[in-house]
Structure formats: structure tokens, C-alpha cells
Design a protein around this motif. Sequence first.
Motif, PDB file in Angstrom:
ATOM      1  N   ARG A 133      99.994  79.288  56.785  1.00  0.00           N
ATOM      2  CA  ARG A 133     100.952  78.082  56.561  1.00  0.00           C
ATOM      3  C   ARG A 133     101.042  77.563  57.878  1.00  0.00           C
ATOM      4  O   ARG A 133     101.470  78.052  58.688  1.00  0.00           O
ATOM      5  N   ALA A 134     100.451  76.187  57.898  1.00  0.00           N
ATOM      6  CA  ALA A 134     100.307  75.631  59.091  1.00  0.00           C
ATOM      7  C   ALA A 134     100.398  74.219  59.261  1.00  0.00           C
ATOM      8  O   ALA A 134     100.282  73.504  57.924  1.00  0.00           O
ATOM      9  N   ASP A 149     103.632  78.407  62.488  1.00  0.00           N
ATOM     10  CA  ASP A 149     104.948  78.156  62.438  1.00  0.00           C
ATOM     11  C   ASP A 149     105.543  78.953  64.033  1.00  0.00           C
ATOM     12  O   ASP A 149     106.460  78.474  64.472  1.00  0.00           O
ATOM     13  N   ASN A 150     104.685  79.859  64.078  1.00  0.00           N
ATOM     14  CA  ASN A 150     105.043  80.536  65.502  1.00  0.00           C
ATOM     15  C   ASN A 150     104.572  79.929  66.562  1.00  0.00           C
ATOM     16  O   ASN A 150     104.798  80.248  67.883  1.00  0.00           O
ATOM     17  N   ILE A 178     109.290  67.904  61.948  1.00  0.00           N
ATOM     18  CA  ILE A 178     109.178  69.173  61.985  1.00  0.00           C
ATOM     19  C   ILE A 178     108.737  69.599  63.163  1.00  0.00           C
ATOM     20  O   ILE A 178     107.608  69.520  63.500  1.00  0.00           O
ATOM     21  N   ASP A 179     109.359  70.652  63.745  1.00  0.00           N
ATOM     22  CA  ASP A 179     108.754  71.344  65.044  1.00  0.00           C
ATOM     23  C   ASP A 179     107.591  72.015  64.901  1.00  0.00           C
ATOM     24  O   ASP A 179     107.777  73.020  63.986  1.00  0.00           O
ATOM     25  N   THR A 180     106.596  71.941  65.584  1.00  0.00           N
ATOM     26  CA  THR A 180     105.345  72.543  65.327  1.00  0.00           C
ATOM     27  C   THR A 180     105.204  73.733  66.307  1.00  0.00           C
ATOM     28  O   THR A 180     104.381  74.283  66.315  1.00  0.00           O
ATOM     29  N   ILE A 181     106.087  73.944  67.241  1.00  0.00           N
ATOM     30  CA  ILE A 181     105.846  75.004  68.374  1.00  0.00           C
ATOM     31  C   ILE A 181     107.061  75.896  68.004  1.00  0.00           C
ATOM     32  O   ILE A 181     108.160  75.650  67.637  1.00  0.00           O
TER      33      ILE A 181
END
Length: 181
Positions: A133-134, A149-150, A178-181
Amino acid sequence: MTMESFFITYQDKFIISTIVLVSLLIIRYVLNFTITKLGRRSGINEARTRLIRRYVNVTLVFIAILFETNYIFGAEFKDLALIFSSVFAVLGVGLFAIWSILSNVTSGIIMFFNFPYKVGDKIEIHDKDFPIRAIIEDIRAFQVHLRLDNGNLVTYPNNLMIQKAITLIKKDAIDDGIDTI
């Protein structure tokens, strides 16, 4: 044979060659324009568009060489067949070892023209061994860069992107904040 008599002797071949080359340049321009327009309209990354244009240009060069040697300068088909079969035999043996790379390049071309997901979309890849999931960060010639997500970056081969079931979770997840990091 003087230079003047050479040009007079082969004048018709030079004229036909010029017409063929100008025609192929026009076809190249039209195809490159169409690919660029399709890429912009579909929101495809400029680097991918340049890559597809490069593939088209190389193909047109091979067509031009084949046409010039065979039809204009009168090379026998059996001679060309011998040359091409020898070249393809060597390439076939060499490329057999890297067939997965060719598979990824071919998949990249297919993804350029028919891939419903774009850079920035959040997706889920349904793989029983490694479900992902990315967010799609980049689509390249050989692989797709996915940001988990991580924060980890995963490079996923293009041929698997075509083979696996994928669900679109959120379109343009990056643009929505949406934060990607």
C-alpha cells in the motif's frame, strides 16, 4: 569517374532518398507531437514521454535504413536477411540472459499508453507474498517507485505492475496533502 558524373549517374537515387528521408522526418515529427500531446493530456511524466519518443525514433531509423538499402540502393533481400538474422542471433543469445529487463521495458511502453494510475496516486497491490500500500512517486522505464506509509521507497518492476491486481485508494494523494514520509 568524376564527382560530377557520379551525381548525374545516381541522381534519381539521391532524389528518392531525399524524399524518403524528408517523409520519415515528417512522420517522426507527427508521431513525436502526438506522443507529447497524449502524454500531457494524460498527465504522464515528461521523462516517460521522452522515453517513448526515443523508442519511436529508433524504430524509424531502422525502417529508414531497411528501406534505403533494400528499395533504393538495390541490396538483395537475401543479403539483408543474412545480416539481420546474424545480428538478431547474436542479440537473441545476449538478450536471453536479460529477458526480464526487456519485459520491464515493454511493460513500461504498455503502461505509457494504457495505465490508469499516475504519479501521486495511492494504490494497493494485491500480492499474496508482499502486499503493498503506497503512493506512486515515479514511473520509469524499468520500474515504478512506490513510497510506503512508513517512508520506505520500494522499486516495483513494471512487468509485475501489469500482472498484479491493483486497487486505487486515493487519486493524487500527494496533492491532497497526505504525508508520504
